[in-house]
Design a protein around this motif. Sequence first.
Motif, short mmCIF file in Angstrom:
data_model
loop_
_atom_site.label_atom_id
_atom_site.label_comp_id
_atom_site.label_asym_id
_atom_site.label_seq_id
_atom_site.Cartn_x
_atom_site.Cartn_y
_atom_site.Cartn_z
N ARG A 291 -6.96 -3.02 -3.44
CA ARG A 291 -8.15 -2.18 -3.24
C ARG A 291 -9.02 -2.66 -2.09
N MET B 282 0.84 -1.20 0.00
CA MET B 282 0.00 0.00 0.00
C MET B 282 0.87 1.24 0.00
N GLY C 257 -3.79 4.04 -0.46
CA GLY C 257 -4.35 3.07 -1.39
C GLY C 257 -3.65 1.72 -1.24
N THR C 258 -4.41 0.64 -1.29
CA THR C 258 -3.82 -0.70 -1.25
C THR C 258 -3.82 -1.28 -2.66
N GLY D 102 -6.77 2.30 4.47
CA GLY D 102 -7.14 1.92 3.11
C GLY D 102 -8.47 2.44 2.64
#
Length: 404
Positions: free
Chosen positions: A344, A237, A340-341, A359
């Motif tokens: 998602r 991430m 953001g990972t 996240g």
Amino acid sequence: MATHVDTLIVGAGGIGSAAAWHLARRDAEVLLVEQNAAPATAAPATTAGPGTPAAAPARGRHPFALVHNDPVRLAMLREALPHWHDLEVETGRGLVHETGGVLHGFVPDFDELTERLPLFGIDAHPLDPGAAERRWPGIRFDGRVLFTPQAGQVDAGATIEGLRESASAHGATTQMGTRVTRLRVLGDDEVSADLERVDEHGETIGEPEQVIARRAVVAVGAWTNKLLERIIALPDMAAVRRQRSTHERLDAASGAWPVIAHHPDPASRRYRSWQGALEAVEHTGSVALTWAAAGKAVDPDAGPSRADPRQRAAAQRYVRDWLPGADAGAFTETQTTSLGTADRQFVIDRIGPVVVGAGLSERDFAFVPTIGRILADLTEYDDAPHAPARFSLRPRRRLDAIAR
């Protein structure tokens, strides 16, 4: 000399404040710290050409989006809706503004969504594009439209303030302008945090402090990697910065627009200028557009970067093609930074005494009360059911869950 508390929550944004709210209502001892001395309130500068967009204010309207086809997330939303009602009653504030939400464009699972959403308490009404355009003049629609009347906008700033105030009323302590510079795991039920006070410019003031806690909840968004990478093996991430283009409405007197999600067909050249799905939120006579898939990994402490002219051009073309009720030529640009990972998925888990929540994007704000409740459970109960495996901090468990 160290201060001892039961639960230290680092980060007083949405999910950190929600975790404090849930824990304080259970009579838990909570210290909530936030590095910002006060929420940002400055309005961003307007630019209509190449330049550096301003950082987006912390307060504002976020999408209250309810359309998902994942039973896990839908169950989380079903739990969240009564929490939102409770918070509004408790604080006396109107937080969720049900302008409705529309999904259109390339939606292969349209019929499945229409059937599944009501099973989780979310109304879903299919509309043909002509009916939708008559209902919302100034918007053009791309094929069938899925309308969710309970969706809309959520006042993020008022929500966070309400959560903090309610948590404080139930005994939680909040320290704004307090930065955690280091976390150390001392044992299965002991974690140490080094703190420093900062002013509104982020400059250190006073002497360093130390807090020893049974549990530390880390909910610092884009700063998660910086704080935790030396003590926990984190999923893939990164802090991601996105550009937003806000356009004045030409027909603001015609009534509020719904929150818009417009998905392109990846196989069609018709959408070649697009940068992923488009999300739009209208508020006080203007509409803010964000390309959901656009953005670049950044250092969250770095200042705003230069505007991407391709995103600007794509947004202006979108307004001309699909939002004739807005002005493509006059706009304001801002930037937002979130974690953001790569897959998602959210990050919601506990390892030893450290509980992590991360996240979420702006369009995930509807999940905030449920994620706060899960973080509170992970903090209080050793035998609490874990969060879904796909949200795990353990990379192998996370990957296996997603693969299934």
